[in-house]
Write a protein that holds these residues in place. Structure first.
Motif, PDB file in Angstrom:
ATOM      1  N   GLU A 113      44.111  67.930  75.995  1.00 16.96           N
ATOM      2  CA  GLU A 113      44.992  66.873  75.493  1.00 16.96           C
ATOM      3  C   GLU A 113      45.779  67.353  74.286  1.00 16.96           C
ATOM      4  O   GLU A 113      46.970  67.060  74.143  1.00 16.96           O
ATOM      5  N   LEU A 114      45.115  68.104  73.399  1.00 15.83           N
ATOM      6  CA  LEU A 114      45.796  68.626  72.224  1.00 15.83           C
ATOM      7  C   LEU A 114      46.917  69.587  72.613  1.00 15.83           C
ATOM      8  O   LEU A 114      48.014  69.555  72.046  1.00 15.83           O
ATOM      9  N   GLN A 115      46.636  70.441  73.593  1.00 12.95           N
ATOM     10  CA  GLN A 115      47.624  71.440  74.005  1.00 12.95           C
ATOM     11  C   GLN A 115      48.575  70.898  75.068  1.00 12.95           C
ATOM     12  O   GLN A 115      49.490  71.601  75.489  1.00 12.95           O
ATOM     13  N   GLU A 116      48.321  69.665  75.481  1.00 15.20           N
ATOM     14  CA  GLU A 116      49.159  69.005  76.488  1.00 15.20           C
ATOM     15  C   GLU A 116      49.216  69.822  77.781  1.00 15.20           C
ATOM     16  O   GLU A 116      50.287  70.088  78.328  1.00 15.20           O
ATOM     17  N   VAL A 117      48.027  70.221  78.224  1.00 13.19           N
ATOM     18  CA  VAL A 117      47.888  70.944  79.488  1.00 13.19           C
ATOM     19  C   VAL A 117      46.736  70.320  80.268  1.00 13.19           C
ATOM     20  O   VAL A 117      46.027  69.444  79.772  1.00 13.19           O
ATOM     21  N   SER A 118      46.538  70.774  81.493  1.00  9.04           N
ATOM     22  CA  SER A 118      45.417  70.275  82.285  1.00  9.04           C
ATOM     23  C   SER A 118      44.113  70.899  81.801  1.00  9.04           C
ATOM     24  O   SER A 118      44.113  71.925  81.113  1.00  9.04           O
ATOM     25  N   ILE A 119      42.992  70.268  82.170  1.00 10.17           N
ATOM     26  CA  ILE A 119      41.687  70.820  81.809  1.00 10.17           C
ATOM     27  C   ILE A 119      41.520  72.208  82.419  1.00 10.17           C
ATOM     28  O   ILE A 119      41.001  73.126  81.778  1.00 10.17           O
ATOM     29  N   ASN A 120      41.978  72.371  83.658  1.00  8.71           N
ATOM     30  CA  ASN A 120      41.865  73.672  84.314  1.00  8.71           C
ATOM     31  C   ASN A 120      42.626  74.746  83.553  1.00  8.71           C
ATOM     32  O   ASN A 120      42.178  75.899  83.463  1.00  8.71           O
ATOM     33  N   THR A 121      43.779  74.375  83.006  1.00  9.49           N
ATOM     34  CA  THR A 121      44.555  75.343  82.233  1.00  9.49           C
ATOM     35  C   THR A 121      43.811  75.727  80.957  1.00  9.49           C
ATOM     36  O   THR A 121      43.755  76.906  80.581  1.00  9.49           O
ATOM     37  N   ALA A 122      43.233  74.723  80.276  1.00 11.88           N
ATOM     38  CA  ALA A 122      42.473  74.998  79.056  1.00 11.88           C
ATOM     39  C   ALA A 122      41.270  75.891  79.366  1.00 11.88           C
ATOM     40  O   ALA A 122      40.990  76.847  78.633  1.00 11.88           O
ATOM     41  N   LEU A 123      40.570  75.573  80.441  1.00 16.99           N
ATOM     42  CA  LEU A 123      39.428  76.398  80.847  1.00 16.99           C
ATOM     43  C   LEU A 123      39.881  77.807  81.196  1.00 16.99           C
ATOM     44  O   LEU A 123      39.221  78.797  80.855  1.00 16.99           O
ATOM     45  N   GLY A 124      41.016  77.900  81.878  1.00 16.39           N
ATOM     46  CA  GLY A 124      41.545  79.203  82.258  1.00 16.39           C
ATOM     47  C   GLY A 124      41.895  80.040  81.041  1.00 16.39           C
ATOM     48  O   GLY A 124      41.628  81.255  81.002  1.00 16.39           O
ATOM     49  N   ARG A 125      42.470  79.405  80.039  1.00 22.48           N
ATOM     50  CA  ARG A 125      42.818  80.130  78.816  1.00 22.48           C
ATOM     51  C   ARG A 125      41.567  80.652  78.121  1.00 22.48           C
ATOM     52  O   ARG A 125      41.567  81.762  77.565  1.00 22.48           O
ATOM     53  N   MET A 126      40.503  79.844  78.141  1.00 16.70           N
ATOM     54  CA  MET A 126      39.253  80.285  77.530  1.00 16.70           C
ATOM     55  C   MET A 126      38.677  81.469  78.301  1.00 16.70           C
ATOM     56  O   MET A 126      38.225  82.461  77.719  1.00 16.70           O
ATOM     57  N   ARG A 127      38.706  81.369  79.643  1.00 15.06           N
ATOM     58  CA  ARG A 127      38.189  82.466  80.462  1.00 15.06           C
ATOM     59  C   ARG A 127      38.966  83.752  80.217  1.00 15.06           C
ATOM     60  O   ARG A 127      38.384  84.830  80.087  1.00 15.06           O
ATOM     61  N   TYR A 128      40.288  83.633  80.164  1.00 14.19           N
ATOM     62  CA  TYR A 128      41.117  84.822  79.930  1.00 14.19           C
ATOM     63  C   TYR A 128      40.890  85.380  78.527  1.00 14.19           C
ATOM     64  O   TYR A 128      40.912  86.600  78.323  1.00 14.19           O
ATOM     65  N   ALA A 129      40.674  84.500  77.572  1.00 15.54           N
ATOM     66  CA  ALA A 129      40.406  84.956  76.207  1.00 15.54           C
ATOM     67  C   ALA A 129      39.136  85.800  76.175  1.00 15.54           C
ATOM     68  O   ALA A 129      39.114  86.901  75.603  1.00 15.54           O
TER      69      ALA A 129
END
Length: 201
Positions: A163-179
């Protein structure tokens, strides 16, 4: 039993109780400052942004058309304000990708974490680990670095981060995985690789 954030907010708004607001700040100040420190990498700037954040918070809560409507968690709402303050600052500096500092006493945001080790050599080793890890985190793409900071510094859920980044949960999870994946790549073959496991939660 400690009052919830929402109970403290209600007390502050309805009774103009400054003590209730102070409790809210004290409860979450380490998380919010830790996030800001991780974003701007400058303790003085982080302090300024922390103050600015709560100036905005007070103004928003006390205004006639206060933007806080009790529909979400107070911390998530404040984190959005803190994030906007950090983004505003980095845009002004035109250094969104990597904000640095030359102050001698600038410390990694990992150094704000408590270390109760009784042994000086272990303290030094941990400090070196944190500094080394921090250098690698700085090499991550900005959106990956921010998800990592939000998750580790504030304990927000991935739904709240999304919600903070204004993206989907999957996108947030994906960013964490890639990080985490990118950190492992950068640390491959190093004795510090196990450090990434401490972030994977």
């Amino acid at each position: 039993m400690q009052p919830t954030d929402e109970e403290l907010v209600t007390t502050y708004l309805e009774e103009d109780d400054d003590q209730a607001f102070r409790q809210l700040v004290e409860r979450h100040q380490d998380r919010i400052f830790g996030y800001l420190m991780g974003m701007v990498k400058d303790r003085a700037v982080a302090n300024d942004l922390f103050q600015e954040t709560f100036e905005r918070v007070i103004k928003a809560m006390q205004g006639r058309r206060g933007s806080y409507n009790h529909q979400g968690q107070w911390l998530s709402w404040v984190m959005r304000i803190a994030r906007n303050a950090a983004i505003d600052h980095t845009r002004k500096q035109k250094k969104w990708k990597d904000v640095s500092t030359e102050e001698e006493d600038d410390r990694s945001f990992w150094d704000t974490l408590e270390d109760d080790s009784p042994y000086a050599d272990e303290q030094l080793h941990r400090a070196e680990q944190r500094e080394w890890l921090d250098e690698h985190i700085e090499k991550l793409a900005p959106e990956q670095r921010e998800v990592l900071l939000l998750r580790q510094e504030t304990d927000l859920t991935f739904r709240e981060i999304a919600e903070l980044q204004e993206v989907s949960i999957n996108t947030a999870l994906g960013r964490m995985r890639y990080a985490l994946k990118n950190l492992r790549k950068m640390m491959e073959g190093s004795d510090e690789t196990a450090l990434v496991g401490t972030l994977d939660s």
